[in-house]
Design an enzyme around this catalytic site. Structure first.
Site, short mmCIF file in Angstrom:
data_model
loop_
_atom_site.label_atom_id
_atom_site.label_comp_id
_atom_site.label_asym_id
_atom_site.label_seq_id
_atom_site.Cartn_x
_atom_site.Cartn_y
_atom_site.Cartn_z
N ASP B 98 0.85 -1.19 0.00
CA ASP B 98 0.00 0.00 0.00
C ASP B 98 0.89 1.24 0.00
O ASP B 98 2.12 1.14 -0.01
CB ASP B 98 -0.98 -0.04 1.18
CG ASP B 98 -0.28 -0.06 2.52
OD1 ASP B 98 0.96 0.09 2.56
OD2 ASP B 98 -0.95 -0.24 3.54
N ASP B 278 -7.95 -7.29 0.63
CA ASP B 278 -6.96 -7.55 1.69
C ASP B 278 -7.60 -7.20 3.00
O ASP B 278 -8.47 -6.31 3.07
CB ASP B 278 -5.70 -6.71 1.49
CG ASP B 278 -5.88 -5.29 2.04
OD1 ASP B 278 -6.51 -4.49 1.32
OD2 ASP B 278 -5.45 -5.01 3.17
#
Lengths: 390, 390
Positions: B98, B278
């Site tokens: 991320d 996720d």
């Protein structure tokens, strides 16, 4: 072949002797294990940080459960209800349970010891318990390990001689009662399903050690344990005790040194004829950031390992895929995976150390292995947490 | 076959559509993964309680690392020095990082946000850091994951509309800068080695979501993420946002819903056309004693499971060899092995849930699967720790 009669649950085959060191095979109802062997400690019925599948993959032989801990939680009846310790834990190989004596003396509070047994309060919640030779064997029969231990009294290393002498007498009386309980008919366990080992006590007193060993031997049990060590005595004192006791033990039966130890301790004790070991160090030290290697304990938190791209060493384990730098990072970040990888490494390291000793004994070059190993070990040992060796 | 040009590091093949749900394959430099897929979260570069070998064994597809955590410790340069995130962690399959934005807004202290970027202090030791689109991409290029994320601003679910509007504008400006940094020449990463996904923000405001989506799409990136969800909004509100946004996204590219969710969340979002997910729930809830099952979350500490001889369910994992009673015991005894077994189970459960959804989509029976799954789930849900769903 020198198997014992089929009525014994556990038998021992001696394959090679090199000096006092021996290589053999321990045959149990849950498979055969080459000796000398290291038994991994599953205190509460599970290895700390390691699944049974991972233990199988790294070649673990015997797994040990603690009667004291299991009796307090979840209780022996519960373990039996769930199929016994093998089915409960999922471990399909050989298992051993201790008698609970050691933990009663080291963990429980408000102990009262008499010739009958021990009354104590649980270290978990203060619940009152009673442990006698009969109760210890009853619990161990419910748990169902392949090897079970006689209930003994284990005094501290600095106990006065009078205390050690009384502990030897109690251990002797309790052994006779343990043997009776083990041989008795009953719903679970018994002499045909489980092997009972006696425990030799006697502290650092030669005559008491000899007295205790002679008493243990008169029951002609399938193996014999040396207890009351790894309780604060020095490395030298411990090996002196082994030098007294081990030559008294029959060559045809396995000898188990309880609660020992570091890699150097194992090498020293194999040199003196010990066949079985157990110790919490591989997993406990793993959780504390220590990796055992041939060069000594490696403290992974040290800054020098932060950028180290090498694996811990050449031990095959799940930790071998990653670098010292990665494990350093995990341990510094308090990630549980760090302790898991070090525990896996240490159990694999211990397993392979035993395999290397077995190969050296079979090849008649154990003395050379011993000397080279000891010479190479210890470079990094400074600053390692106290593990009971002085 | 509708592969994108070879210059893209990651391509997507759509194999079947069933209503809005889709089944396909994500092709990455580290292997192909069937979609819809669940990506396991390795916050600091390691799955919590699970080794990479165990993750391989249970069939884990993508593993996600957190840029914020890795940048603070051990630092992106250190990870690169140790070979990049794949070699560092030992994970050989696809990885995603991320941008760090989400953690800066949720974890860091003393944040100062401007159009340039964010200045903040580490939640670990108060060290001052600065994160900009360029710095986030620079870090992610050093880490070297297959999929990297544009730096965005993620406001809380209850932020006023003006804040969300400003966050959408910043996210748009930061995306353009992220794209430039991603396409730039440089020693590591770049557009040919890593795929950049934009993030759609806009809270629960339909026009802002549409504005953000249109802006994200104009860069024609290899995939697209929907962010700013799983931040406290209701299940219904989240799915309403997906109903607005997902139909705007091109069918030929993968859609990633960030930070979601429970099994019910996944089923609802797959029904709306999401391909990638996720979430920390499988390992976090595992450590807190929760096992996900088709009947809902099973709280293993409950007394009713103490003597339960059944496995958690029929999910194949290393936890399947032992009983609910054993795992109950481990968790009650605070043994780390309990959390490990539940984490393994939950990751395996999530993996299999995605496989079941893929099979249903390919067979044209996803709606039936969805309805049956939702009807069966939840019996035990009462009392489960708050996971962000209202």
């Amino acid at each position: 072949m020198n198997h014992q009669p089929l009525t014994s649950a556990v038998t021992f085959t001696l394959a090679a002797v090199d000096g006092a060191a021996r290589a053999g095979t321990l045959h149990t109802p849950h498979g055969a294990v080459p000796t000398p062997c290291f038994m991994a400690v599953a205190t509460c019925g599970g290895l700390k940080g390691v699944t049974v599948q991972q233990a199988e993959e790294l070649g673990q032989g015997v797994v040990l459960g603690n009667t004291y801990h299991l009796a307090l939680r979840p209780g022996a009846e519960r373990v039996r209800e769930l199929g016994g310790l093998h089915q409960f834990s999922g471990w399909r190989g050989p298992m051993l349970t201790d008698s609970g004596g050691y933990q009663v003396f080291s963990l429980a509070s408000q102990r009262k010891i008499s010739d009958e047994g021990v009354w104590f309060r649980s270290h978990l919640d203060g619940t009152a318990f009673n442990l006698t030779p009969e109760e210890s064997i009853r619990i161990q029969r419910l748990l169902g390990a392949d090897i079970i231990m006689a209930f003994d009294e284990c005094p501290p290393s600095d106990a006065p001689r009078a205390d050690i002498e009384r502990a030897v007498a109690r251990t002797s009386a309790w052994l006779a009662r343990s043997v009776d309980a083990w041989r008795a008919e009953g719903p679970y366990g018994g002499a045909a399903a489980q092997a009972l080992y006696p425990v030799v006590q006697g502290g650092l007193e030669r005559d008491l050690r000899e007295r205790s060993a002679l008493d243990a031997l008169r029951h002609d049990l399938p193996g014999c344990a040396v207890g009351g060590l790894a309780v604060g005595e020095t490395f030298t004192d411990r090996n002196r005790v082994l030098d007294w006791v081990v030559p008294m033990l029959p060559a045809a039966k396995p000898r188990y040194l309880m609660g020992v130890g570091t890699p150097l301790d194992l090498v020293a004790a194999v040199a003196r004829g010990i066949d079985q070991f157990d110790c919490v160090l591989p997993t406990r030290m793993g959780r504390h950031g220590i990796a055992y290697t041939d060069a000594g304990p490696l403290r992974i938190k040290r800054a020098e390992y932060g950028a180290d791209p090498r694996p811990l060493d050449d031990t095959p384990s799940q930790a071998a895929r990653v670098s010292r730098g990665y494990i350093h990072h995990l341990v510094k970040a308090n990630e549980m995976l760090g302790g898991q990888l070090l525990s896996l490494h240490n159990l694999a390291y211990y397993r392979r150390l035993m395999a290397r000793m077995r190969a050296a004994i079979r090849a008649g070059r154990f003395a050379a292995f011993h000397d080279a190993y000891v010479a190479g070990y210890g470079d990094d040992a400074e600053g390692v947490p106290d593990d009971g060796r002085a």
